[in-house]
Design a protein around this motif. Structure first.
Motif, PDB file in Angstrom:
ATOM      1  N   THR A  28       8.377   4.786 -14.599  1.00 34.03           N
ATOM      2  CA  THR A  28       7.139   5.136 -15.278  1.00 34.03           C
ATOM      3  C   THR A  28       6.625   4.898 -16.527  1.00 34.03           C
ATOM      4  O   THR A  28       5.543   4.963 -17.184  1.00 34.03           O
ATOM      5  CB  THR A  28       7.421   6.913 -15.360  1.00 34.03           C
ATOM      6  N   VAL A  86       9.455   6.977  -3.430  1.00 27.96           N
ATOM      7  CA  VAL A  86       7.889   7.053  -3.457  1.00 27.96           C
ATOM      8  C   VAL A  86       7.519   6.363  -4.680  1.00 27.96           C
ATOM      9  O   VAL A  86       6.410   5.693  -4.586  1.00 27.96           O
ATOM     10  CB  VAL A  86       7.674   8.478  -3.402  1.00 27.96           C
ATOM     11  N   LYS A  87       7.724   6.626  -5.935  1.00 27.73           N
ATOM     12  CA  LYS A  87       7.437   6.035  -7.013  1.00 27.73           C
ATOM     13  C   LYS A  87       7.350   4.299  -7.023  1.00 27.73           C
ATOM     14  O   LYS A  87       6.718   3.571  -7.364  1.00 27.73           O
ATOM     15  CB  LYS A  87       8.250   6.397  -8.136  1.00 27.73           C
ATOM     16  N   GLU A 109       4.847   3.366  -4.928  1.00 33.96           N
ATOM     17  CA  GLU A 109       3.471   3.534  -5.258  1.00 33.96           C
ATOM     18  C   GLU A 109       3.364   2.260  -6.206  1.00 33.96           C
ATOM     19  O   GLU A 109       2.083   1.778  -6.300  1.00 33.96           O
ATOM     20  CB  GLU A 109       3.598   4.718  -6.093  1.00 33.96           C
ATOM     21  N   SER A 144       1.222   4.555  -0.625  1.00 36.32           N
ATOM     22  CA  SER A 144       1.270   6.080  -1.173  1.00 36.32           C
ATOM     23  C   SER A 144       2.552   6.576  -0.397  1.00 36.32           C
ATOM     24  O   SER A 144       3.365   6.070   0.534  1.00 36.32           O
ATOM     25  CB  SER A 144      -0.030   6.610  -0.418  1.00 36.32           C
ATOM     26  N   LYS A 145       2.952   7.974  -0.802  1.00 30.49           N
ATOM     27  CA  LYS A 145       3.799   8.935  -0.238  1.00 30.49           C
ATOM     28  C   LYS A 145       3.662   8.876   1.395  1.00 30.49           C
ATOM     29  O   LYS A 145       4.601   8.859   2.035  1.00 30.49           O
ATOM     30  CB  LYS A 145       3.877  10.174  -1.015  1.00 30.49           C
ATOM     31  N   ASP A 171       2.356   6.838   3.031  1.00 26.80           N
ATOM     32  CA  ASP A 171       2.756   5.458   3.828  1.00 26.80           C
ATOM     33  C   ASP A 171       4.262   5.207   3.850  1.00 26.80           C
ATOM     34  O   ASP A 171       4.882   4.758   4.917  1.00 26.80           O
ATOM     35  CB  ASP A 171       2.359   4.186   2.869  1.00 26.80           C
TER      36      ASP A 171
END
Length: 605
Positions: A466, A501-502, A505, A510-511, A513
């Protein structure tokens, strides 16, 4: 007496002199010495010399039979005279006088020789692989391969691992190389895939609580063949461990892999277990120009860009000023080399698709070449002092964008060391390459992609994903390298669904996916997943190294050729109309022309 043999062809010694024996095998060689026929009889174990003279009933039979025919010999064991003992054979102290011979299977005229190790066209060798496998070196390589795999299993079991078998028919993987697809008869229009690796299954085993898994796993990838990878399929020592750090994986596996090399070294030296260097990826790319460094090569690459920020050699100054780099590769003790040596290196670099390879010569402290002339004596002396080079050492330069310069410098490092005879012989030098980048930038797609294994744990976890530039994030990923070959690759896995998930991304998935493409693994991580990690070691590559073979086909039983064709069995081959109908598959292209690929589409009938 046994119907075919009382002994195999490597079993007899002087202790059996006078015994009556029966041997069976292939006629390896025949030598006619004026009424006395000598036959080398070969089986899986070795060779025994058979003698038949004019008094032997076997003479006419053995004289008429072709080499590679299968025969049974009845005879008596005799000591060889002192001057005829063959120290190269286990049975070299004796010979068997043939009193009878039976032809079990007569051979036709051979399409290729078996005796000897002469080169022969690869297409003939692969088409008649059953003959090729009779040749001494290849036969010994295959036997050694089985022993290496047996040793792997023993060492893994001793380390507390248990072997589990994972499925061969599985789901298609959207990541990595191309899948081999298998149409389903029961589910028209749907396909299984052969596993590229048991990656997700072995992680699911950790979630299921099995703690330490391993498998000698067959893997299938539809990718272009190359010297260090077989087309279609290969085998790996696959393993996974729960509740471990990457250091524990290294400490566990060094005795396994290092021990295998030690056992099969045959006098060659091996990096001591516990002393495998751990080299960060960035350092490896700088010093060796590769993430697969050959540590038998003593030459090191150095970034010398700072020496050319201001320089009379305008090309290097311009490259450095525009964000490029200059890398230097030493060429020690080349004062006696002619200008031709340096010019040929430059020509070689151009043949590899690069602009060229700059160089400086030095003899008795005197610099030579355009770079030295333009950069100046003072500048060259400062550069040589920084690199610790002597008055008779030459120097090569790779300049350009960092990636291009690193690649050329790495290739040049290998070639210079090879040309100067600097590569250590009779040694296995192993190291870990660590701290791989988690992401890389795809210039073609203009987007960030995973650089290695997408299931790895990023260093720094969620904070890194992040808060950092993705291209600066490192992963808990590592490779094991030996003599310039990657022989194993692994990582600590990302077992957090949120982190998973991150991570995806950031490459544009995406989640939804992730749930669709990796649903089994994603669901499993939501029900208590232990921290886990592992690796996979290439069985074929390890065997290739210990056998000192130059190609993986020399350590594999029935390999394909460079066009991914099995010339012996005739694969791939067209399917019959009946088979296609049963599978609900329609071939939508005519029989493919050379180098073309047929397209196949599912068709529900």
């Amino acid at each position: 007496m046994h119907a075919y043999r009382t002994h195999h062809c490597a079993a007899l010694s002087a202790d059996q002199a006078g015994d009556t024996v029966r041997l069976s095998g292939w006629v390896h060689r025949k030598r006619d010495h004026g009424g006395v026929l000598f036959v080398d009889l070969r089986d899986h174990y070795g060779i025994t010399q058979i003698v038949a003279d004019s008094d032997s009933p076997a003479l006419a039979i053995l004289d008429a039979v072709r080499v590679e025919s299968v025969v049974t010999i009845d005879g008596s064991v005799k000591r060889r005279s002192e001057g005829t003992v063959n120290g190269n054979l286990a049975t070299g102290e004796i010979e068997v006088y043939a009193r009878g011979a039976t032809v079990l299977s007569a051979a036709e005229e051979l399409p290729m020789p078996v005796a000897g190790e002469q080169d022969y066209p690869e297409d003939i060798r692969l088409r008649y692989r059953f003959l090729d496998l009779r040749r001494e070196t290849l036969h010994a390589n295959i036997v050694r391969r089985t022993k290496v795999i047996s040793d792997m299993r023993r060492r893994m079991e001793d380390a507390g691992f248990t072997e589990y078998s994972t499925p061969i028919l599985t789901a298609s993987s959207p990541e990595g190389a191309r899948d081999f697809l298998v149409p389903s008869r029961i589910h028209p229009g749907k396909f299984y895939a052969l596993p590229q690796a048991p990656q997700q299954y072995k992680q699911l085993l950790m979630v299921a609580g099995f703690d330490r898994y391993f498998q000698i796993a067959p893997c299938f990838r539809d990718e272009d063949p190359r010297a260090d990878r077989l087309p279609g399929e290969f085998y790996q020592l696959d393993l996974e461990m729960s509740f471990v750090t990457q250091e524990e994986v290294w400490e566990t596996m060094e005795p396994v892999i290092g021990g295998i090399f030690e056992k099969f070294a045959d006098g060659r030296t091996v990096t001591p277990i516990g002393e495998f260097p751990r080299i960060p990826y960035d350092e490896s790319m700088l010093k060796y120009g590769s993430d697969k460094p050959d540590l038998r090569n003593p030459l090191l690459i150095t970034d010398v860009s700072a020496h050319f920020t201001t320089s009379g050699f305008g090309l290097f100054e311009k490259i450095v000023g525009s964000g490029g780099v200059v890398r230097a590769i030493p060429a020690p003790k080349t004062a006696e080399k002619s200008r031709k040596f340096f010019d040929e290196m430059n020509d070689w670099a151009r043949s590899e698709g690069h602009a060229g390879l700059g160089y400086v010569t030095r003899k008795g402290g005197e610099f030579g070449g355009p770079i030295a002339k333009n950069h100046g004596t003072e500048g060259m002396e400062a550069l040589y002092a920084a690199l610790g080079l002597g008055p008779d050492d030459g120097l090569f330069f790779a300049a350009g964008k960092p990636e291009q310069a690193a690649k050329l410098a790495g290739l040049a490092r290998t070639r210079v060391a090879d040309q100067l005879g600097l590569i250590e012989q009779g040694a296995f030098r192993l190291c870990w390459i660590v701290d791989f980048p988690f992401y890389e930038y795809d210039e073609d797609e203009k987007k960030v992609e995973f650089a290695h294994n997408p299931f790895s744990m990023p260093q720094g976890g969620m904070d890194a994903l992040t808060g950092q530039d993705p291209l600066t994030i490192k992963a808990y990923q590592y490779d094991l390298v030996c003599n310039g070959y990657e022989i194993a690759s692994g990582s600590i896995r990302n077992q957090s669904p949120e982190l998973m998930v991150k991570a995806f991304e950031l490459v544009g998935l995406s989640k939804a996916d992730v749930e669709e493409r990796f649903g089994g693994l994603y669901r499993a991580f939501q029900y208590g997943a232990p921290p886990h990690g592992g690796m996979a070691a290439g069985v074929d590559r390890i065997v290739m190294l210990v056998c000192d073979a130059q190609n993986l086909r020399e350590v594999s039983l029935f390999p394909m050729n460079q066009r991914a064709e099995d010339l012996l069995m005739g694969a791939p081959s067209p399917a019959s109309v009946k088979q296609l109908r049963e599978l609900s598959v329609r071939v939508t292209a005519d029989a493919p022309k050379k180098d073309a690929t047929a397209t196949v589409s599912p068709h529900a009938g």
